[in-house]
Design a protein around this motif. Structure first.
Motif, mmCIF file in Angstrom:
data_model
loop_
_atom_site.group_PDB
_atom_site.id
_atom_site.type_symbol
_atom_site.label_atom_id
_atom_site.label_comp_id
_atom_site.label_asym_id
_atom_site.label_seq_id
_atom_site.Cartn_x
_atom_site.Cartn_y
_atom_site.Cartn_z
ATOM 1 N N MET A 193 0.830 -1.208 0.000
ATOM 2 C CA MET A 193 0.000 0.000 0.000
ATOM 3 C C MET A 193 0.863 1.256 0.000
ATOM 4 O O MET A 193 0.600 2.213 -0.699
ATOM 5 N N THR A 194 1.917 1.239 0.810
ATOM 6 C CA THR A 194 2.805 2.401 0.868
ATOM 7 C C THR A 194 3.459 2.649 -0.474
ATOM 8 O O THR A 194 3.584 3.796 -0.919
ATOM 9 N N ASP A 195 3.890 1.548 -1.138
ATOM 10 C CA ASP A 195 4.502 1.697 -2.459
ATOM 11 C C ASP A 195 3.530 2.316 -3.451
ATOM 12 O O ASP A 195 3.909 3.161 -4.277
ATOM 13 N N LEU A 196 2.248 1.891 -3.379
ATOM 14 C CA LEU A 196 1.246 2.423 -4.296
ATOM 15 C C LEU A 196 1.037 3.917 -4.086
ATOM 16 O O LEU A 196 0.839 4.676 -5.035
ATOM 17 N N LEU A 197 1.112 4.354 -2.831
ATOM 18 C CA LEU A 197 0.891 5.766 -2.540
ATOM 19 C C LEU A 197 2.081 6.636 -2.916
ATOM 20 O O LEU A 197 1.922 7.790 -3.304
ATOM 21 N N LEU A 198 3.288 6.073 -2.787
ATOM 22 C CA LEU A 198 4.488 6.876 -2.992
ATOM 23 C C LEU A 198 5.081 6.758 -4.381
ATOM 24 O O LEU A 198 5.724 7.694 -4.862
ATOM 25 N N ASP A 199 4.880 5.628 -5.051
ATOM 26 C CA ASP A 199 5.495 5.414 -6.365
ATOM 27 C C ASP A 199 5.162 6.504 -7.380
ATOM 28 O O ASP A 199 6.058 6.980 -8.102
ATOM 29 N N PRO A 200 3.889 6.921 -7.513
ATOM 30 C CA PRO A 200 3.585 7.935 -8.535
ATOM 31 C C PRO A 200 4.330 9.246 -8.338
ATOM 32 O O PRO A 200 4.600 9.955 -9.314
ATOM 33 N N TRP A 201 4.664 9.583 -7.088
ATOM 34 C CA TRP A 201 5.311 10.856 -6.827
ATOM 35 C C TRP A 201 6.760 10.890 -7.307
ATOM 36 O O TRP A 201 7.378 11.959 -7.354
ATOM 37 N N HIS A 202 7.318 9.746 -7.660
ATOM 38 C CA HIS A 202 8.682 9.708 -8.181
ATOM 39 C C HIS A 202 8.715 9.943 -9.682
ATOM 40 O O HIS A 202 9.792 10.082 -10.260
ATOM 41 N N LEU A 203 7.556 9.982 -10.327
ATOM 42 C CA LEU A 203 7.484 10.157 -11.775
ATOM 43 C C LEU A 203 7.147 11.613 -12.091
ATOM 44 O O LEU A 203 6.124 12.117 -11.630
ATOM 45 N N PRO A 204 7.974 12.299 -12.859
ATOM 46 C CA PRO A 204 7.729 13.728 -13.133
ATOM 47 C C PRO A 204 6.356 13.990 -13.759
ATOM 48 O O PRO A 204 5.682 14.962 -13.387
ATOM 49 N N PHE A 205 5.927 13.150 -14.699
ATOM 50 C CA PHE A 205 4.649 13.415 -15.345
ATOM 51 C C PHE A 205 3.491 13.223 -14.371
ATOM 52 O O PHE A 205 2.467 13.920 -14.467
ATOM 53 N N MET A 206 3.647 12.308 -13.386
ATOM 54 C CA MET A 206 2.600 12.124 -12.380
ATOM 55 C C MET A 206 2.595 13.293 -11.391
ATOM 56 O O MET A 206 1.538 13.708 -10.910
ATOM 57 N N GLN A 207 3.772 13.824 -11.092
ATOM 58 C CA GLN A 207 3.831 14.996 -10.216
ATOM 59 C C GLN A 207 3.066 16.162 -10.831
ATOM 60 O O GLN A 207 2.298 16.854 -10.148
ATOM 61 N N ARG A 208 3.274 16.386 -12.134
ATOM 62 C CA ARG A 208 2.559 17.462 -12.812
ATOM 63 C C ARG A 208 1.056 17.172 -12.864
ATOM 64 O O ARG A 208 0.235 18.080 -12.691
ATOM 65 N N ALA A 209 0.717 15.923 -13.094
ATOM 66 C CA ALA A 209 -0.701 15.549 -13.154
ATOM 67 C C ALA A 209 -1.378 15.771 -11.802
ATOM 68 O O ALA A 209 -2.503 16.283 -11.732
ATOM 69 N N PHE A 210 -0.704 15.388 -10.718
ATOM 70 C CA PHE A 210 -1.268 15.596 -9.380
ATOM 71 C C PHE A 210 -1.436 17.088 -9.090
ATOM 72 O O PHE A 210 -2.446 17.512 -8.507
ATOM 73 N N ALA A 211 -0.437 17.888 -9.488
ATOM 74 C CA ALA A 211 -0.515 19.329 -9.225
ATOM 75 C C ALA A 211 -1.681 19.960 -9.966
ATOM 76 O O ALA A 211 -2.484 20.711 -9.383
ATOM 77 N N VAL A 212 -1.816 19.655 -11.254
ATOM 78 C CA VAL A 212 -2.909 20.217 -12.047
ATOM 79 C C VAL A 212 -4.259 19.734 -11.530
ATOM 80 O O VAL A 212 -5.213 20.518 -11.400
ATOM 81 N N SER A 213 -4.364 18.455 -11.210
ATOM 82 C CA SER A 213 -5.633 17.906 -10.736
ATOM 83 C C SER A 213 -6.051 18.530 -9.407
ATOM 84 O O SER A 213 -7.232 18.839 -9.198
ATOM 85 N N ALA A 214 -5.096 18.709 -8.512
ATOM 86 C CA ALA A 214 -5.411 19.310 -7.212
ATOM 87 C C ALA A 214 -5.895 20.751 -7.378
ATOM 88 O O ALA A 214 -6.881 21.167 -6.761
ATOM 89 N N ILE A 215 -5.210 21.507 -8.233
ATOM 90 C CA ILE A 215 -5.607 22.909 -8.451
ATOM 91 C C ILE A 215 -6.983 22.978 -9.095
ATOM 92 O O ILE A 215 -7.859 23.748 -8.672
ATOM 93 N N VAL A 216 -7.182 22.170 -10.122
ATOM 94 C CA VAL A 216 -8.463 22.173 -10.826
ATOM 95 C C VAL A 216 -9.598 21.737 -9.898
ATOM 96 O O VAL A 216 -10.685 22.327 -9.902
ATOM 97 N N GLY A 217 -9.360 20.702 -9.086
ATOM 98 C CA GLY A 217 -10.382 20.251 -8.154
ATOM 99 C C GLY A 217 -10.753 21.319 -7.157
ATOM 100 O O GLY A 217 -11.935 21.529 -6.843
#
Length: 311
Positions: A1-25
């Motif tokens: 579970m921890t790996d699932l939560l943390l793995d995406p944050w190591h990927l630059p494109f996922m970091q950008r996706a999380f940032a845009v999604s959070a702002i838009v939400g």
């Protein structure tokens, strides 16, 4: 579970996706409160689809799709606000006219091209995983402007939302506030297109605010809840998309809808369970003068020797 939560944050494109999604939400949650309170869900759908001809024209001319969509959406919003001032026509009627026209024009423009490309399909269905660093800053800047405007004019917007005639009598610029709200909604929708696409953007605008509406009657609390729900739903949808290799935009909408369904069932005051608990028990349907008064309690009053129902 921890790996699932943390793995995406190591990927630059996922970091950008999380940032845009959070702002838009967050931004959709704030703006969506006024859309829901005013019953403007239809205009959200109309503006989202009215951006389509602008995108199609930009695609045909090989221009920027988001700029084309923003220009078409804002133009349609201004026209709706202007024509809606005619009291012979209801707002939803005017919206329907321009909604149908804009979408039809978009179809005509698309038909002039022999094939569709990935850029146009990403506008329709969203492509949040493909956003670049400049997109993050653009969305953040637009979001800050939109939220600042809404919070700065929240009292005036609420006054127009609750009673337009009273607001007009109080000297408020009703037409100007209508126009501002339409432009704000359009800007919010256009900046959300990369996250969920043109087809699903209405859910991101409406569902968090509708969920918050079930939880509170206070505008300030509703705004905070809606922004939090929108942000959490967008991030949760991205996690679901990453974990199960699903479409990001669709996953975001499904998670938001699941939160709405859960809230509808368990909300403390307005949920399904709360309403069931408040349902009054039915009183015995005895007539006013019951011939079988011997089965009624002795404490019930009697007139002429017959029992009378006591409500």
């Amino acid at each position: 579970m921890t790996d699932l939560l943390l793995d995406p944050w190591h990927l630059p494109f996922m970091q950008r996706a999380f940032a845009v999604s959070a702002i838009v939400g967050l931004v959709c949650g704030v703006v969506g409160v006024f859309v829901v309170l005013r019953g403007m869900a239809f205009i959200g759908d109309a503006v989202a689809h009215s951006a389509f001809p602008g995108v199609a024209l930009a695609y045909a001319l090989e221009g920027n799709l988001l700029l084309g969509g923003a220009a078409a959406g804002i133009t349609t919003a201004v026209l709706i606000a202007f024509v809606s001032q005619n009291r012979r026509l209801k707002e939803d009627t005017v919206i329907g006219v321009f909604f149908a026209f804009a979408f039809g024009l978009g179809i005509v423009l698309v038909s002039t091209r022999d094939s569709w490309t990935t850029d146009l399909s990403s506008f329709l269905f969203g492509q949040v995983l493909a956003v670049g660093p400049e997109d993050v800053w653009t969305v953040a800047g637009l979001g800050a402007v939109v939220v600042s405007l809404v919070l700065l004019l929240r009292k005036e917007l609420v006054a127009v939302t609750l009673d337009r005639e009273t607001a007009r009598a109080a000297g408020l610029p009703v037409f100007g506030l209508d126009l501002l709200l339409y432009v704000v909604v359009t800007t919010t929708i256009v900046m959300s297109l990369e996250a969920v696409g043109n087809i699903l953007v209405l859910a991101l605008l409406i569902t968090p605010a509708a969920t918050a509406r079930l939880l509170t009657d206070r505008l300030g609390v509703m705004t905070l809840l809606a922004s939090g729900i929108g942000c959490a739903g967008a991030l949760g949808g991205l996690y679901v998309s990453y974990a199960y290799d699903l479409a990001a935009g669709g996953s975001v909408v499904v998670v938001l809808t699941a939160l709405f369904a859960l809230t509808w069932c368990v909300a403390p005051r307005h949920g399904l369970r709360a309403r069931a608990r408040r349902r009054p028990s039915r009183k015995p349907a005895f007539p006013a003068d019951c011939p079988h008064d011997d089965v009624l309690p002795e404490s019930w009053p009697r007139v002429g020797g017959r029992a009378v129902r006591r409500d």
